[in-house]
Design an enzyme around this catalytic site. Structure first.
Site, PDB file in Angstrom:
ATOM      1  CB  CYS A  95     -16.127  19.039 -91.324  1.00  0.00           C
ATOM      2  SG  CYS A  95     -15.659  20.030 -92.760  1.00  0.00           S
ATOM      3  CG  HIS A 137     -21.448  19.291 -93.738  1.00  0.00           C
ATOM      4  ND1 HIS A 137     -21.108  19.272 -92.399  1.00  0.00           N
ATOM      5  CD2 HIS A 137     -20.266  19.401 -94.414  1.00  0.00           C
ATOM      6  CE1 HIS A 137     -19.795  19.369 -92.273  1.00  0.00           C
ATOM      7  NE2 HIS A 137     -19.253  19.441 -93.478  1.00  0.00           N
ATOM      8  CD  GLU A 138     -19.799  18.423 -98.100  1.00  0.00           C
ATOM      9  OE1 GLU A 138     -18.993  19.346 -98.328  1.00  0.00           O
ATOM     10  OE2 GLU A 138     -19.563  17.513 -97.282  1.00  0.00           O
ATOM     11  CG  HIS A 141     -17.902  23.167 -96.706  1.00  0.00           C
ATOM     12  ND1 HIS A 141     -16.906  23.619 -95.860  1.00  0.00           N
ATOM     13  CD2 HIS A 141     -18.167  21.895 -96.331  1.00  0.00           C
ATOM     14  CE1 HIS A 141     -16.606  22.646 -94.998  1.00  0.00           C
ATOM     15  NE2 HIS A 141     -17.357  21.586 -95.256  1.00  0.00           N
TER      16      HIS A 141
HETATM   17  C1  QAP Z   1     -19.910  15.998 -94.323  1.00  0.00           C
HETATM   18  O1  QAP Z   1     -17.998  14.822 -93.764  1.00  0.00           O
HETATM   19  C2  QAP Z   1     -20.968  15.353 -93.503  1.00  0.00           C
HETATM   20  O2  QAP Z   1     -13.050  14.282 -88.524  1.00  0.00           O
HETATM   21  C3  QAP Z   1     -18.875  15.045 -94.829  1.00  0.00           C
HETATM   22  O3  QAP Z   1     -11.038  12.531 -88.838  1.00  0.00           O
HETATM   23  C4  QAP Z   1     -20.797  15.120 -92.161  1.00  0.00           C
HETATM   24  O4  QAP Z   1     -16.913  13.255 -94.901  1.00  0.00           O
HETATM   25  C5  QAP Z   1     -22.162  15.008 -94.048  1.00  0.00           C
HETATM   26  C6  QAP Z   1     -14.042  12.804 -91.714  1.00  0.00           C
HETATM   27  C7  QAP Z   1     -21.801  14.537 -91.408  1.00  0.00           C
HETATM   28  C8  QAP Z   1     -23.158  14.438 -93.290  1.00  0.00           C
HETATM   29  C9  QAP Z   1     -22.974  14.194 -91.977  1.00  0.00           C
HETATM   30  C10 QAP Z   1     -14.038  13.600 -90.587  1.00  0.00           C
HETATM   31  C11 QAP Z   1     -13.000  11.900 -91.869  1.00  0.00           C
HETATM   32  C12 QAP Z   1     -15.058  12.904 -92.754  1.00  0.00           C
HETATM   33  C13 QAP Z   1     -13.045  13.500 -89.628  1.00  0.00           C
HETATM   34  C14 QAP Z   1     -16.996  13.898 -93.880  1.00  0.00           C
HETATM   35  C15 QAP Z   1     -12.006  12.591 -89.810  1.00  0.00           C
HETATM   36  C16 QAP Z   1     -11.984  11.793 -90.920  1.00  0.00           C
HETATM   37  C17 QAP Z   1     -16.063  13.802 -92.767  1.00  0.00           C
HETATM   38 CO    CO Z   2     -17.292  19.786 -94.264  1.00  0.00          CO
END
Ligand code: QAP
Ligand code: CO
Length: 171
Positions: A95, A137-138, A141
């Site tokens: 995230c 996930h979103e 939030h």
């Molecule tokens: C949510 O997450 C998500 O720790 C979106 O250092 C997560 O875009 C949806 C990110 C998993 C489906 C599966 C995280 C970038 C981005 C970090 C993200 C980071 C740099 C997370």
């Molecule tokens: Co998130």
């Protein structure tokens, strides 16, 4: 315009976001700023509350085979409702509001999503795989929930320890 992203443990991330009622130029500009912010942070999804706006809006852009995340292929989702969730999958989630930490979370495998686009039109979407996971996930939030709250007691302890350590290192 790039917007600052709020990170854990900022209390704003616990707010329950309010319905979007105005599908106007202000919303459109905000969605454009969210896209710019998400791309520049290497994200695939971003909820409005992560940039300190407590409205039920989120964007998603799963990279294509070449890893591209075009603006045209970005989903802009307002007031989402999940219908007919089916199955379960484990996926290692991360995230933008919990940078540097990734852990397995259980989600529904497929679902139907009802939502409104930037013009307020009601849309339906059949989702599976990474898109279905990202939607859940979103939407969490929008309810003020983070993926770390879904971890088992022991994994949550592991998170608190690791995350506090990286916070100290950043200072
Ligand atoms: C949510 O997450 C998500 O720790 C979106 O250092 C997560 O875009 C949806 C990110 C998993 C489906 C599966 C995280 C970038 C981005 C970090 C993200 C980071 C740099 C997370
Ligand atoms: Co998130």
């Amino acid at each position: 315009m790039l917007l600052p992203i709020i990170t854990y443990p900022n209390k704003q991330l616990k707010i329950r976001s309010k319905e979007v009622v105005n599908f106007d130029e202000l919303l459109h500009r905000f969605l454009d700023d969210m896209y710019e912010t998400m791309i520049s942070s290497n994200g695939i999804g971003l909820a409005a509350i992560q940039v300190a706006n407590p409205i039920r809006a989120l964007i998603l852009c799963i990279p294509d085979e070449e890893g591209n995340q075009s603006k045209e292929s970005t989903l802009e989702i307002m007031n989402p409702v999940i219908h007919a969730p089916q199955g379960n999958v484990l996926y290692q989630e991360g995230c933008l509001s919990v940078p540097g930490f990734y852990e397995d979370v259980e989600r529904y495998e497929t679902l139907t999503l009802q939502y409104q686009n930037r013009h307020g039109d009601v849309c339906m979407l059949q989702a599976s795989e990474l898109l279905a996971i990202a939607i859940q996930h979103e939407i969490d939030h929008l309810e003020g929930k983070l993926f770390i709250e879904k971890l088992t007691y022991n994994r949550r302890k592991k998170f608190e320890k690791e995350y506090k350590k990286t916070l100290k290192e950043k200072k």
